[in-house]
Design a protein around this motif. Structure first.
Motif, mmCIF file in Angstrom:
data_model
loop_
_atom_site.group_PDB
_atom_site.id
_atom_site.type_symbol
_atom_site.label_atom_id
_atom_site.label_comp_id
_atom_site.label_asym_id
_atom_site.label_seq_id
_atom_site.Cartn_x
_atom_site.Cartn_y
_atom_site.Cartn_z
ATOM 1 N N PRO A 186 -13.101 12.987 14.557
ATOM 2 C CA PRO A 186 -14.216 12.042 14.488
ATOM 3 C C PRO A 186 -14.032 11.100 13.296
ATOM 4 O O PRO A 186 -13.627 11.534 12.213
ATOM 5 N N VAL A 187 -14.281 9.829 13.500
ATOM 6 C CA VAL A 187 -14.033 8.810 12.469
ATOM 7 C C VAL A 187 -14.762 9.130 11.172
ATOM 8 O O VAL A 187 -14.221 8.901 10.093
ATOM 9 N N ASP A 188 -15.957 9.686 11.265
ATOM 10 C CA ASP A 188 -16.709 9.966 10.041
ATOM 11 C C ASP A 188 -16.118 11.113 9.223
ATOM 12 O O ASP A 188 -16.585 11.401 8.124
ATOM 13 N N GLN A 189 -15.047 11.737 9.720
ATOM 14 C CA GLN A 189 -14.369 12.805 8.992
ATOM 15 C C GLN A 189 -12.996 12.391 8.468
ATOM 16 O O GLN A 189 -12.269 13.204 7.910
ATOM 17 N N TRP A 190 -12.642 11.131 8.656
ATOM 18 C CA TRP A 190 -11.342 10.669 8.196
ATOM 19 C C TRP A 190 -11.315 10.565 6.679
ATOM 20 O O TRP A 190 -12.294 10.177 6.046
ATOM 21 N N THR A 191 -10.154 10.881 6.124
ATOM 22 C CA THR A 191 -9.943 10.744 4.685
ATOM 23 C C THR A 191 -9.581 9.298 4.358
ATOM 24 O O THR A 191 -9.249 8.508 5.260
ATOM 25 N N LEU A 192 -9.584 8.979 3.090
ATOM 26 C CA LEU A 192 -9.174 7.631 2.677
ATOM 27 C C LEU A 192 -7.733 7.373 3.100
ATOM 28 O O LEU A 192 -7.413 6.285 3.574
ATOM 29 N N GLY B 259 -3.404 -3.682 11.543
ATOM 30 C CA GLY B 259 -3.291 -5.008 10.943
ATOM 31 C C GLY B 259 -4.540 -5.446 10.200
ATOM 32 O O GLY B 259 -4.666 -6.608 9.825
ATOM 33 N N VAL B 260 -5.461 -4.529 9.985
ATOM 34 C CA VAL B 260 -6.677 -4.838 9.230
ATOM 35 C C VAL B 260 -6.322 -5.037 7.768
ATOM 36 O O VAL B 260 -6.810 -5.967 7.123
ATOM 37 N N LEU B 261 -5.497 -4.150 7.248
ATOM 38 C CA LEU B 261 -4.977 -4.303 5.889
ATOM 39 C C LEU B 261 -3.543 -4.780 5.970
ATOM 40 O O LEU B 261 -2.748 -4.261 6.765
ATOM 41 N N SER B 262 -3.221 -5.768 5.173
ATOM 42 C CA SER B 262 -1.841 -6.234 5.111
ATOM 43 C C SER B 262 -0.966 -5.128 4.520
ATOM 44 O O SER B 262 -1.464 -4.213 3.852
ATOM 45 N N GLU B 263 0.307 -5.217 4.799
ATOM 46 C CA GLU B 263 1.237 -4.170 4.351
ATOM 47 C C GLU B 263 1.187 -3.971 2.838
ATOM 48 O O GLU B 263 1.130 -2.840 2.355
ATOM 49 N N ASP B 264 1.191 -5.060 2.081
ATOM 50 C CA ASP B 264 1.200 -4.916 0.628
ATOM 51 C C ASP B 264 -0.094 -4.285 0.118
ATOM 52 O O ASP B 264 -0.065 -3.379 -0.716
ATOM 53 N N VAL B 265 -1.222 -4.725 0.645
ATOM 54 C CA VAL B 265 -2.501 -4.159 0.208
ATOM 55 C C VAL B 265 -2.576 -2.685 0.595
ATOM 56 O O VAL B 265 -3.004 -1.847 -0.199
ATOM 57 N N ALA B 266 -2.144 -2.336 1.796
ATOM 58 C CA ALA B 266 -2.196 -0.946 2.238
ATOM 59 C C ALA B 266 -1.335 -0.048 1.348
ATOM 60 O O ALA B 266 -1.761 1.055 0.980
ATOM 61 N N ARG B 267 -0.161 -0.510 0.999
ATOM 62 C CA ARG B 267 0.712 0.299 0.124
ATOM 63 C C ARG B 267 0.077 0.499 -1.244
ATOM 64 O O ARG B 267 0.093 1.604 -1.797
ATOM 65 N N HIS B 268 -0.474 -0.558 -1.796
ATOM 66 C CA HIS B 268 -1.134 -0.436 -3.102
ATOM 67 C C HIS B 268 -2.418 0.378 -2.993
ATOM 68 O O HIS B 268 -2.768 1.123 -3.915
ATOM 69 N N ALA B 269 -3.125 0.268 -1.865
ATOM 70 C CA ALA B 269 -4.345 1.051 -1.658
ATOM 71 C C ALA B 269 -4.027 2.542 -1.665
ATOM 72 O O ALA B 269 -4.818 3.353 -2.171
ATOM 73 N N ASP B 270 -2.868 2.909 -1.133
ATOM 74 C CA ASP B 270 -2.458 4.310 -1.177
ATOM 75 C C ASP B 270 -2.290 4.782 -2.615
ATOM 76 O O ASP B 270 -2.622 5.924 -2.944
ATOM 77 N N GLN B 271 -1.781 3.919 -3.467
ATOM 78 C CA GLN B 271 -1.645 4.289 -4.873
ATOM 79 C C GLN B 271 -3.002 4.392 -5.556
ATOM 80 O O GLN B 271 -3.229 5.293 -6.367
ATOM 81 N N VAL B 272 -3.905 3.492 -5.226
ATOM 82 C CA VAL B 272 -5.268 3.595 -5.759
ATOM 83 C C VAL B 272 -5.872 4.931 -5.330
ATOM 84 O O VAL B 272 -6.534 5.607 -6.119
ATOM 85 N N ARG B 273 -5.645 5.306 -4.083
ATOM 86 C CA ARG B 273 -6.140 6.601 -3.600
ATOM 87 C C ARG B 273 -5.582 7.741 -4.440
ATOM 88 O O ARG B 273 -6.306 8.661 -4.834
ATOM 89 N N ASN B 274 -4.295 7.675 -4.746
ATOM 90 C CA ASN B 274 -3.696 8.714 -5.592
ATOM 91 C C ASN B 274 -4.379 8.773 -6.957
ATOM 92 O O ASN B 274 -4.676 9.857 -7.462
ATOM 93 N N PHE B 275 -4.611 7.621 -7.559
ATOM 94 C CA PHE B 275 -5.285 7.589 -8.859
ATOM 95 C C PHE B 275 -6.735 8.039 -8.744
ATOM 96 O O PHE B 275 -7.252 8.729 -9.619
#
Length: 143
Positions: A68-74, A85-101
């Protein structure tokens, strides 16, 4: 009686709070706010477009069916948003790092990895959120 907040009001308030945390030189607060704001934005979009998100081959599965979508993690929200294609490749890669932090919200992990946040890291996280907002705005404008 107070007026009801809109999603736009909440995001605007968080962006203002991120600016205040930056001014106060509170990098960990910035990182947590950016990560939670990013998660909230992607979660709201995924819920609003649940059919599209759950139909993605990247949609997370549990026991053979899409979670269920409401159970998805970041992490899952970022991956599917990237695939759609909602997030561009560069933003998505950096967003993953923000998630790590952002995961340093758990003190044990911060201790284990000997992480000490710096203002530069906080500013990078803020830029990632700004990039995500641009990407999401493009999606909203094309709808």
């Amino acid at each position: 009686m107070p007026t009801a907040l809109s999603a736009r009001d909440v995001v605007r308030g968080r962006l203002d709070e991120i600016d205040r945390a930056l001014s106060a030189e509170a990098p960990l607060a910035v990182i947590f706010l950016v990560g939670s704001t990013l998660e909230g934005l992607l979660s709201e979009l995924a819920l609003a477009q649940a059919g599209t998100y759950t139909a993605s081959p990247s949609a997370p599965r549990r026991d053979g069916s899409v979670k269920p979508v409401d159970q998805w993690t970041l992490s899952e929200l970022i991956a599917v948003s990237r695939a759609l294609g909602v997030l561009s490749e560069d933003v998505a890669r950096h967003a993953d790092q923000v998630r790590n932090f952002r995961n340093y919200i758990h003190p044990r992990q911060q201790l284990r990895e000997n992480f000490e946040p710096r203002m530069e890291t906080a500013r990078i996280a803020q830029q990632v959120l700004r990039g995500a907002l641009v990407d999401l705005n493009h999606i909203a404008m094309s709808s």
